[in-house]
Design an enzyme around this catalytic site. Structure first.
Site, short mmCIF file in Angstrom:
data_model
loop_
_atom_site.label_atom_id
_atom_site.label_comp_id
_atom_site.label_asym_id
_atom_site.label_seq_id
_atom_site.Cartn_x
_atom_site.Cartn_y
_atom_site.Cartn_z
N LYS A 85 -9.59 -48.83 -22.93
CA LYS A 85 -9.92 -47.86 -21.88
C LYS A 85 -10.25 -48.58 -20.58
O LYS A 85 -9.87 -48.14 -19.49
CB LYS A 85 -11.12 -46.99 -22.29
CG LYS A 85 -10.74 -45.88 -23.20
CD LYS A 85 -10.14 -44.71 -22.44
CE LYS A 85 -9.66 -43.66 -23.41
NZ LYS A 85 -8.98 -42.55 -22.84
N LYS A 143 1.55 -45.91 -29.30
CA LYS A 143 1.18 -44.71 -30.05
C LYS A 143 1.47 -43.48 -29.17
O LYS A 143 1.32 -43.56 -27.95
CB LYS A 143 -0.29 -44.83 -30.45
CG LYS A 143 -1.22 -43.83 -29.89
CD LYS A 143 -2.64 -43.96 -30.31
CE LYS A 143 -3.45 -43.45 -29.13
NZ LYS A 143 -4.77 -43.04 -29.32
N LYS A 178 -0.76 -38.36 -24.74
CA LYS A 178 -0.61 -37.64 -23.47
C LYS A 178 -0.71 -38.60 -22.31
O LYS A 178 0.07 -38.54 -21.36
CB LYS A 178 -1.77 -36.64 -23.31
CG LYS A 178 -1.59 -35.32 -23.96
CD LYS A 178 -1.16 -34.23 -23.00
CE LYS A 178 -0.03 -33.47 -23.65
NZ LYS A 178 -0.50 -32.39 -24.51
P1 AMP Z 1 -6.83 -37.39 -29.28
O1 AMP Z 1 -5.85 -36.37 -28.80
O2 AMP Z 1 -6.49 -38.79 -28.87
O3 AMP Z 1 -8.26 -37.01 -29.01
O4 AMP Z 1 -6.70 -37.42 -30.87
C1 AMP Z 1 -7.02 -36.34 -31.71
C2 AMP Z 1 -6.74 -36.73 -33.15
O5 AMP Z 1 -5.34 -36.99 -33.32
C3 AMP Z 1 -7.45 -38.03 -33.57
O6 AMP Z 1 -7.84 -37.90 -34.92
C4 AMP Z 1 -6.39 -39.08 -33.42
O7 AMP Z 1 -6.60 -40.19 -34.25
C5 AMP Z 1 -5.14 -38.33 -33.80
N1 AMP Z 1 -3.98 -38.90 -33.11
C6 AMP Z 1 -3.78 -38.93 -31.77
N2 AMP Z 1 -2.62 -39.56 -31.46
C7 AMP Z 1 -2.07 -39.92 -32.65
C8 AMP Z 1 -0.86 -40.59 -33.00
N3 AMP Z 1 0.00 -41.01 -32.09
N4 AMP Z 1 -0.60 -40.79 -34.31
C9 AMP Z 1 -1.47 -40.36 -35.25
N5 AMP Z 1 -2.63 -39.73 -34.99
C10 AMP Z 1 -2.93 -39.50 -33.70
#
Ligand code: AMP
Ligand code: TRP
Length: 324
Positions: free
Chosen positions: A112, A192, A195
């Site tokens: 970050k 990964k 957004k």
């Molecule tokens: P976030 O949108 O980053 O707050 O993620 C919300 C949830 O989705 C968390 O449990 C993340 O670990 C999972 N997550 C987000 N991006 C990925 C990805 N590319 N692959 C697998 N899990 C993801």
């Protein structure tokens, strides 16, 4: 009594395939066996001030996705983090027992700091402490998350353990629960899916938009011409076929290796499978979007149920820490 599952996610708006396959699948699947609490962590979102004006809209879009994907508010508690301010109190209390060195070593903090060098704020360093507060306030035992969250869960375990050692057993040490697809790569095939990077495919896109997005995906870089044999094991599109097209998988792999199928055809197949798999989800989402009052009710009811748990835990913590 059922054991407790807790998870949270930042209000990033419409959810993408990474969220869906890495986390939401488990949120939904665990609902019958466990007592589940799911939280939209709006305060965490403030650690990277991008678009606070869009926060409420993002919360709504995300709740729509979660509900349409099968999160059932009659089974699970669904609430917004800031509606239960007790978590911020607990965050402050836990910050007193968390060595700064632990936080500075967290890989997501370093990442970050790289992504937003102009805004390395105090809250960003404390991000995993607030996340720990989320989990332990509800005494979460199992935490469905994607692989990227493992360092945070590890830290949550260490903070919980330290609290228990200092003040007597209070919190279970939380354990991550991964899906079979814990890390979905983005359309670039490198990072990964996220957004922030802009390499995502949202699950609520139309069929046409989905197909257009899939078509932009990077495949096997060694396959420059249609007749070059492919290497499905390193191709991101092939990986996604594992979920969306499991029965066609062997055939596609074989056809790719022998150059019988080209990348465009393969992407077309994937887009079709994504669209047919997500069709019922998209229909439910459209129906829910017609009922904004329902969303408000779900979150109000969730907050009420969450608060009852939060109050109990905070009282116990304050007593143990000598504040009461
Ligand atoms: P976030 O949108 O980053 O707050 O993620 C919300 C949830 O989705 C968390 O449990 C993340 O670990 C999972 N997550 C987000 N991006 C990925 C990805 N590319 N692959 C697998 N899990 C993801
Ligand atoms: N850090 C998580 C993410 O970026 C969100 C989160 C906050 C969380 N609190 C949590 C996840 C508690 C699991 C449990 O996705």
């Amino acid at each position: 009594m059922k054991r407790r599952v807790f998870s949270g996610a930042r209000p990033t708006g419409r959810q993408h395939l990474g969220n869906f396959l890495g986390a939401i699948q488990n949120y939904v699947n665990l609902q019958d066996e466990y007592d589940c609490v799911y939280c939209i962590v709006d305060v965490h979102a403030l650690t990277s001030l991008e678009d606070t004006g869009g926060l409420q809209k993002n919360i709504n879009e995300m709740v729509l996705d979660w509900l349409a994907a099968g999160l059932d508010p009659r089974k699970s508690i669904l609430f917004v983090q800031s509606h239960i301010p007790e978590v911020m109190e607990l965050h402050t209390l836990l910050s007193m027992i968390t060595p700064l060195g632990w936080l500075l070593r967290v890989p997501t903090f370093k990442e970050k700091a790289r992504l937003q060098p102009e805004n390395i704020n105090y809250g960003l360093v404390g991000y995993p402490v607030l996340m720990t507060a989320d989990i332990v306030l509800y005494k979460g035992e199992f935490i469905p998350v994607g692989e990227d969250q493992l360092p945070h869960i590890e830290l949550a375990r260490e903070i919980a353990r330290r609290f228990n050692n200092l003040f007597g057993y209070t919190f279970p040490e939380p354990e991550a629960k991964l899906t079979l697809f814990p890390l979905i790569l983005g359309l670039d095939g490198k990072e990964k899916m996220s957004k922030q990077v802009g390499n995502d495919i949202d699950i609520s896109l139309s069929d046409k938009e989905t197909t257009e997005r899939v078509m932009t995906a990077v495949t096997d870089p060694a396959r420059r011409y249609r007749n070059d044999p492919g290497h499905p094991e390193i191709c991101n599109i092939y990986r996604l076929q594992q979920y969306f097209n499991p029965f066609g998988l062997d055939n596609i792999g074989e056809q790719c290796r022998t150059a019988k199928i080209g990348c465009v055809d393969c992407k077309m197949l994937l887009a079709q499978e994504i669209n047919s798999t997500l069709k019922p989800f998209r229909e439910r989402r459209a129906a829910l979007a017609e009922k904004p009052g329902y969303l408000v009710d779900v979150l109000a009811d969730g907050a009420q149920r969450a608060r009852a748990i939060a109050k109990e835990t905070l009282k116990e913590v304050k007593q143990k820490m000598g504040l009461l």
